[in-house]
Design an enzyme around this catalytic site. Structure first.
Site: not given
Ligand code: NCD
Ligand code: ZN
Length: 362
Positions: A16, A102
């Site tokens: 991820h 996703k």
């Molecule tokens: C992610 C992003 O900035 O794209 N941000 C995060 O806080 N994890 C989006 C996500 O995975 O929720």
């Molecule tokens: Zn993410």
């Protein structure tokens, strides 16, 4: 247990990651590609990657930004919307473009406004995915403003994930970046009852931080991410899950860089950039738990087994050699003109000393 001075691991994958686009992609890709052989690339660009055509083009931009000499395979994902065409997903999957799909509940996180509003509306898409065995990756938070932000993951599991998995019992699902003991318990229970259709990724920051850390000495914007970090009890449950050797838990950094000006402002973006020291960060937790012998399973084996991909054959070495983490990403000369140095993302663990250092073997 004696702490070894070096550990040789099968080369890991990141299940991820946000690689972004344009100048930011150029700036952050080397951190991921130097260590990880493959990564599941999140599709929440602006505009999002919703079709096979867009994913092919994005994959080309990633490969074009790859520094010479690094071998790295981006595994592409489709961003589900209320109007995703199941036939396009199927074709993209059969053509080897999509590894997964996703699901962002609409407005749950950064660039998710085009996400899914109503799960029932995407039944035909989920039916197709189940039929062709294309995994669904879920940002598991409800967006109901009535639900407390710290409860949104647990409520999502009850309200949406349990019913969804009943409706699609053979759909393979990864609950992304889990943050609560409820998520750990749910994923573990499915695994223990013999189901092989559910897994979860765990980030380095959710293993290190509890919600106190976000407010220690002031508001720590660099510790703000979604799902937001939770109570210490939850952090401990995540640590036990990551280091316990269970194959349903594996590495996914959720490294999510933002330009400094977008993060350090009155309405700052969620996301932590951790790609530069990701393995060292995980290693610190495994060492604390006396579980360094389980790091390889978590980082390099459980993920490919769930995704039914071959294990990597290269290795990387972690050397016990302390390093002080710089404040922000150092931009190489080649990229210095692409991203303004003042916008280089702050690094997770900035200013801290990490006990391990990665040496890439090749
Ligand atoms: C992610 C992003 O900035 O794209 N941000 C995060 O806080 N994890 C989006 C996500 O995975 O929720
Ligand atoms: Zn993410």
């Amino acid at each position: 247990m004696d702490i070894p001075s070096r550990i040789v691991l099968r080369r890991p994958d990141d299940w991820h990651v946000h690689l972004r686009d344009g100048a930011m992609l150029e700036a952050v890709l080397p951190s991921t590609a130097r260590l990880f052989a493959r990564a599941i690339v999140m599709p929440n660009l602006r505009p999002p990657v919703t079709t096979t055509k867009a994913a092919v083009a994005y994959r080309e931009r990633i490969l074009a930004a790859l520094p010479p000499g690094l071998s790295f395979t981006p595994l592409m994902t489709a961003y589900l919307t209320d109007s995703t065409d199941p036939q396009d997903l199927k074709q993209g999957f059969e053509a080897g473009v999509f590894t997964a799909v996703k699901l962002y509940p609409a407005n749950a996180t950064t660039n998710s406004a085009a996400g899914v509003r109503e799960l029932d509306a995407i039944t035909p898409v989920l039916e197709t995915m189940q039929a062709i065995d294309l995994p669904l990756l879920i940002h598991g938070e409800v967006t109901d403003p009535e639900v407390d932000v710290f409860d949104r993951e647990a409520v999502f599991i009850e309200r949406h994930l349990v019913p969804l998995r009943r409706r699609f019992p053979s759909l393979r699902v990864v609950l992304e970046h889990i943050t609560t003991e409820q998520a750990v318990d749910y994923v573990r229970a499915a695994h223990q009852s013999g189901e092989q259709t559910l897994a979860a990724t765990i980030t380095p920051h959710h293993l290190h931080l509890n919600r106190n850390a976000m407010f220690e000495g002031g508001l720590r914007t660099d510790f703000y991410c979604l799902p937001v970090v939770k109570r210490e009890r939850h952090r401990r449950a995540l640590v036990a899950a990551a280091t316990g050797g269970e194959p349903c838990f594996f590495l996914g950094t959720d490294s999510a860089p933002h330009p400094r000006s977008a993060k350090e402002t009155s309405c700052g973006c969620a996301g932590i950039f951790n790609a530069a020291h990701a393995l060292e960060s995980y290693a610190a937790i495994f060492e604390q738990q006396g579980a360094l012998d389980r790091l390889e399973g978590f980082a390099s084996e459980h993920g490919p087994r769930f995704y039914r991909l071959p294990l990597n054959s290269e290795t990387v070495t972690l050397v016990r050699q302390p390093q002080v983490v710089p404040q922000s990403l150092t931009l190489s000369d080649r990229r210095a003109d692409a991203l303004d140095a003042a916008e280089a993302p702050r690094l997770f663990h900035a200013g801290e000393t990490l006990a391990w250092r990665v040496a890439v073997d090749g």
